[in-house]
Scaffold this motif. Sequence first.
Motif, PDB file in Angstrom:
ATOM      1  N   ARG A  16      34.474  52.324  16.377  1.00  0.00           N
ATOM      2  CA  ARG A  16      33.566  52.871  15.363  1.00  0.00           C
ATOM      3  C   ARG A  16      32.968  51.751  14.517  1.00  0.00           C
ATOM      4  N   ALA A  19      30.272  50.048  16.642  1.00  0.00           N
ATOM      5  CA  ALA A  19      29.115  50.920  16.868  1.00  0.00           C
ATOM      6  C   ALA A  19      28.323  51.149  15.587  1.00  0.00           C
ATOM      7  N   GLU A  20      29.015  51.479  14.494  1.00  0.00           N
ATOM      8  CA  GLU A  20      28.319  51.836  13.258  1.00  0.00           C
ATOM      9  C   GLU A  20      27.687  50.627  12.571  1.00  0.00           C
ATOM     10  N   ASN A  21      28.355  49.466  12.639  1.00  0.00           N
ATOM     11  CA  ASN A  21      27.756  48.264  12.049  1.00  0.00           C
ATOM     12  C   ASN A  21      26.591  47.769  12.888  1.00  0.00           C
ATOM     13  N   GLU A  23      24.610  49.679  14.633  1.00  0.00           N
ATOM     14  CA  GLU A  23      23.528  50.613  14.307  1.00  0.00           C
ATOM     15  C   GLU A  23      22.900  50.276  12.954  1.00  0.00           C
ATOM     16  N   ALA A  24      23.727  49.832  12.009  1.00  0.00           N
ATOM     17  CA  ALA A  24      23.240  49.492  10.665  1.00  0.00           C
ATOM     18  C   ALA A  24      22.641  48.084  10.621  1.00  0.00           C
ATOM     19  N   LEU A 169      33.640  50.050   7.778  1.00  0.00           N
ATOM     20  CA  LEU A 169      32.686  51.102   8.166  1.00  0.00           C
ATOM     21  C   LEU A 169      31.551  51.166   7.143  1.00  0.00           C
TER      22      LEU A 169
END
Length: 170
Positions: A16, A19-21, A23-24, A169
Amino acid sequence: MKTNLLPEEIDALAERVVAENKEAGRKVVLAESCTGGLVAAAITEIPGSSAVLDRGFVTYSNEAKMETLGVSQDIIETFGAVSIACVWAMAVGALRNSGADVAVAISGVAGPDGGTQLKPVGTVVFARAFRNQDGEPEGELKHFDGGDGPGGRASIRRQATLCALELLLP
């Protein structure tokens, strides 16, 4: 079949984080003491982690914290290595010495020795700092129960790794 180096719950959270970093569009840096690089290891287990992890500093000794991250001797002498003041300075130093957008720093007493009445075994402090942030980084002190068995140290380090990943996150 994939073989996990680290526990499944750590792998899942690290996935996560990547993936989330990603995406950001965010890069992360770590300044680890009691986790000894476990957080960076968890992230690098994930394919594509190079898009997110800028670098990690394992500053286990007080000298390493001072030399590598610029933590002042006054902070260590006054508050100790396991203090919010120390991890704040570690996080700021990690940002200063990297190209990352966010830093998480961890220091604690994993045991079985080294605990005191004020900072018993299981005391872990965390800080998160953002590049170009006004004011102080965020800091948090936690007490993890390692149990009295031989897995106590591993349990404390595993819980600290999970907490640090959560702090990464977006």
